[in-house]
Scaffold this motif. Structure first.
Motif, PDB file in Angstrom:
ATOM      1  N   PHE A  34       2.304  -3.947   3.675  1.00  0.00           N
ATOM      2  CA  PHE A  34       1.046  -4.289   3.021  1.00  0.00           C
ATOM      3  C   PHE A  34       1.280  -4.476   1.530  1.00  0.00           C
ATOM      4  O   PHE A  34       2.224  -3.929   0.958  1.00  0.00           O
ATOM      5  CB  PHE A  34       0.010  -3.154   3.186  1.00  0.00           C
ATOM      6  N   TYR A  36      -1.171  -3.663  -1.802  1.00  0.00           N
ATOM      7  CA  TYR A  36      -2.402  -3.089  -2.312  1.00  0.00           C
ATOM      8  C   TYR A  36      -2.518  -3.453  -3.781  1.00  0.00           C
ATOM      9  O   TYR A  36      -1.524  -3.679  -4.475  1.00  0.00           O
ATOM     10  CB  TYR A  36      -2.403  -1.560  -2.177  1.00  0.00           C
ATOM     11  N   GLN A  38      -4.292  -2.012  -7.413  1.00  0.00           N
ATOM     12  CA  GLN A  38      -4.953  -0.891  -8.071  1.00  0.00           C
ATOM     13  C   GLN A  38      -5.343  -1.294  -9.482  1.00  0.00           C
ATOM     14  O   GLN A  38      -4.478  -1.599 -10.309  1.00  0.00           O
ATOM     15  CB  GLN A  38      -4.065   0.363  -8.109  1.00  0.00           C
ATOM     16  N   ARG A  41      -7.585   3.072 -13.527  1.00  0.00           N
ATOM     17  CA  ARG A  41      -8.474   4.211 -13.282  1.00  0.00           C
ATOM     18  C   ARG A  41      -9.330   4.051 -12.018  1.00  0.00           C
ATOM     19  O   ARG A  41     -10.409   4.621 -11.913  1.00  0.00           O
ATOM     20  CB  ARG A  41      -9.361   4.485 -14.495  1.00  0.00           C
ATOM     21  N   GLU A  43      -9.121   3.561  -7.471  1.00  0.00           N
ATOM     22  CA  GLU A  43      -8.270   3.823  -6.333  1.00  0.00           C
ATOM     23  C   GLU A  43      -7.646   2.523  -5.811  1.00  0.00           C
ATOM     24  O   GLU A  43      -8.201   1.436  -5.977  1.00  0.00           O
ATOM     25  CB  GLU A  43      -9.068   4.511  -5.210  1.00  0.00           C
ATOM     26  N   PRO A  44      -6.497   2.598  -5.147  1.00  0.00           N
ATOM     27  CA  PRO A  44      -5.894   1.394  -4.569  1.00  0.00           C
ATOM     28  C   PRO A  44      -6.760   0.814  -3.452  1.00  0.00           C
ATOM     29  O   PRO A  44      -7.420   1.548  -2.711  1.00  0.00           O
ATOM     30  CB  PRO A  44      -4.561   1.897  -3.992  1.00  0.00           C
ATOM     31  N   LEU A  46      -6.679  -2.441  -0.334  1.00  0.00           N
ATOM     32  CA  LEU A  46      -5.830  -3.392   0.363  1.00  0.00           C
ATOM     33  C   LEU A  46      -6.036  -4.806  -0.176  1.00  0.00           C
ATOM     34  O   LEU A  46      -7.160  -5.277  -0.281  1.00  0.00           O
ATOM     35  CB  LEU A  46      -6.139  -3.365   1.864  1.00  0.00           C
ATOM     36  N   PHE A 100       4.320   4.214  -0.215  1.00  0.00           N
ATOM     37  CA  PHE A 100       3.983   3.296  -1.304  1.00  0.00           C
ATOM     38  C   PHE A 100       5.136   3.179  -2.282  1.00  0.00           C
ATOM     39  O   PHE A 100       5.813   4.172  -2.587  1.00  0.00           O
ATOM     40  CB  PHE A 100       2.763   3.819  -2.077  1.00  0.00           C
TER      41      PHE A 100
ATOM     42  N   LEU B  91      -5.766  11.848  -4.952  1.00  0.00           N
ATOM     43  CA  LEU B  91      -6.370  10.823  -4.102  1.00  0.00           C
ATOM     44  C   LEU B  91      -6.138  11.158  -2.634  1.00  0.00           C
ATOM     45  O   LEU B  91      -5.048  11.568  -2.235  1.00  0.00           O
ATOM     46  CB  LEU B  91      -5.750   9.457  -4.396  1.00  0.00           C
ATOM     47  N   GLU B 101      -4.285   0.196   7.922  1.00  0.00           N
ATOM     48  CA  GLU B 101      -4.737   0.086   6.538  1.00  0.00           C
ATOM     49  C   GLU B 101      -5.260   1.430   6.059  1.00  0.00           C
ATOM     50  O   GLU B 101      -6.033   2.090   6.761  1.00  0.00           O
ATOM     51  CB  GLU B 101      -5.846  -0.956   6.439  1.00  0.00           C
ATOM     52  N   PHE B 104      -8.935   4.515   0.617  1.00  0.00           N
ATOM     53  CA  PHE B 104      -8.850   5.598  -0.357  1.00  0.00           C
ATOM     54  C   PHE B 104     -10.234   6.067  -0.794  1.00  0.00           C
ATOM     55  O   PHE B 104     -11.183   5.278  -0.879  1.00  0.00           O
ATOM     56  CB  PHE B 104      -8.099   5.126  -1.610  1.00  0.00           C
ATOM     57  N   GLY B 105     -10.315   7.353  -1.081  1.00  0.00           N
ATOM     58  CA  GLY B 105     -11.464   7.875  -1.800  1.00  0.00           C
ATOM     59  C   GLY B 105     -11.310   7.576  -3.285  1.00  0.00           C
ATOM     60  O   GLY B 105     -10.274   7.058  -3.727  1.00  0.00           O
TER      61      GLY B 105
END
Lengths: 110, 113
Positions: A34, A36, A38, A41, A43-44, A46, A100, B91, B101, B104-105
């Motif tokens: 994948f 991603y 980000q 500040r 969150e990542p 997709l 990651f 996180l 997939e 995320f929070g």
């Protein structure tokens, strides 16, 4: 050797440019890949999955090279809003967890 | 809710205190991950749950860190005797299975004074 490795950048490119990132993975048994994104500040999230045959989503193209164990992300016609960190992800093989990379920072400049 | 929920969103604590961070994954997601992200740094893997078991806890930095998951749902990350270097965003992410997939929070920002 790290499971997933990326060039941290930063990549500074002008608007409209084409930019490509590569990411190498160490486990030849990895099956899921994948990209991603980000934002600072945040969150990542997709961006896109990477399929064996390669796949495209608008200006973004992802490719997998199993022989050399790397995946790539190509961004065409860069926009200011593409500025972010791009994270490469691969699974650990054997239906284990995903891992990651540390991310590649992209800055698109006017 | 529809997404991954984390609480508290912000936590300021004094060095030496214990903290608990909570993660509510998306319903039905069997895989759950905890990561730590220091300012300007990449994601640092802490622990991975599949169901209620943790097949990989190799990222926990010391025995001050522990995590559990119950009912294949909520997970709690506990940091004992916090240190200033524990300051980071923690996180949580969940997925339907180990290769799916990750969602995320928004993270829990921990500041240790």
């Amino acid at each position: 050797r790290k499971e997933v490795e990326q060039d941290p950048g930063p990549f500074n490119v002008p608007e409209g440019a084409t930019v490509a990132f590569n990411c190498t993975y160490s486990n030849s048994a990895s099956q899921s890949f994948f990209w991603y994104r980000q934002d600072c500040r945040k969150e990542p999230k997709l961006l896109m999955s990477v399929y064996s045959s390669g796949n495209e989503d608008g200006r973004f193209t992802a490719q997998l090279n199993r022989a050399s164990q790397y995946i790539s992300l190509l961004i065409r016609d860069s926009k200011l809003s593409d500025s972010a960190t791009y994270l490469c992800v691969a699974d650990s093989g054997g239906y284990q967890k995903v891992t990651f990379g540390t991310g590649t920072k992209l800055q698109v400049i006017p | 809710g529809a997404g991954v929920s984390q609480s508290p969103s912000n936590k300021v604590t004094e060095k030496g205190k214990d903290v608990e961070l909570r993660c509510d994954p998306i319903s039905g997601h069997t895989a759950l991950y905890w990561y730590r992200q220091r300012l300007g740094q990449g994601l640092e893997f802490l622990i991975y749950f599949q169901g209620n078991s943790a097949p990989d806890k190799s990222g926990l930095p010391s025995d001050r860190f522990s995590a559990e998951r119950t009912g294949e749902s909520v997970s709690t990350l506990t940091i004992q005797r916090t240190q200033q270097e524990d300051s980071a965003v923690y996180l949580c992410a969940s997925s339907l299975g180990p290769l799916g997939e990750l969602f995320f929070g928004e993270g829990s920002r921990l500041t240790v004074l």
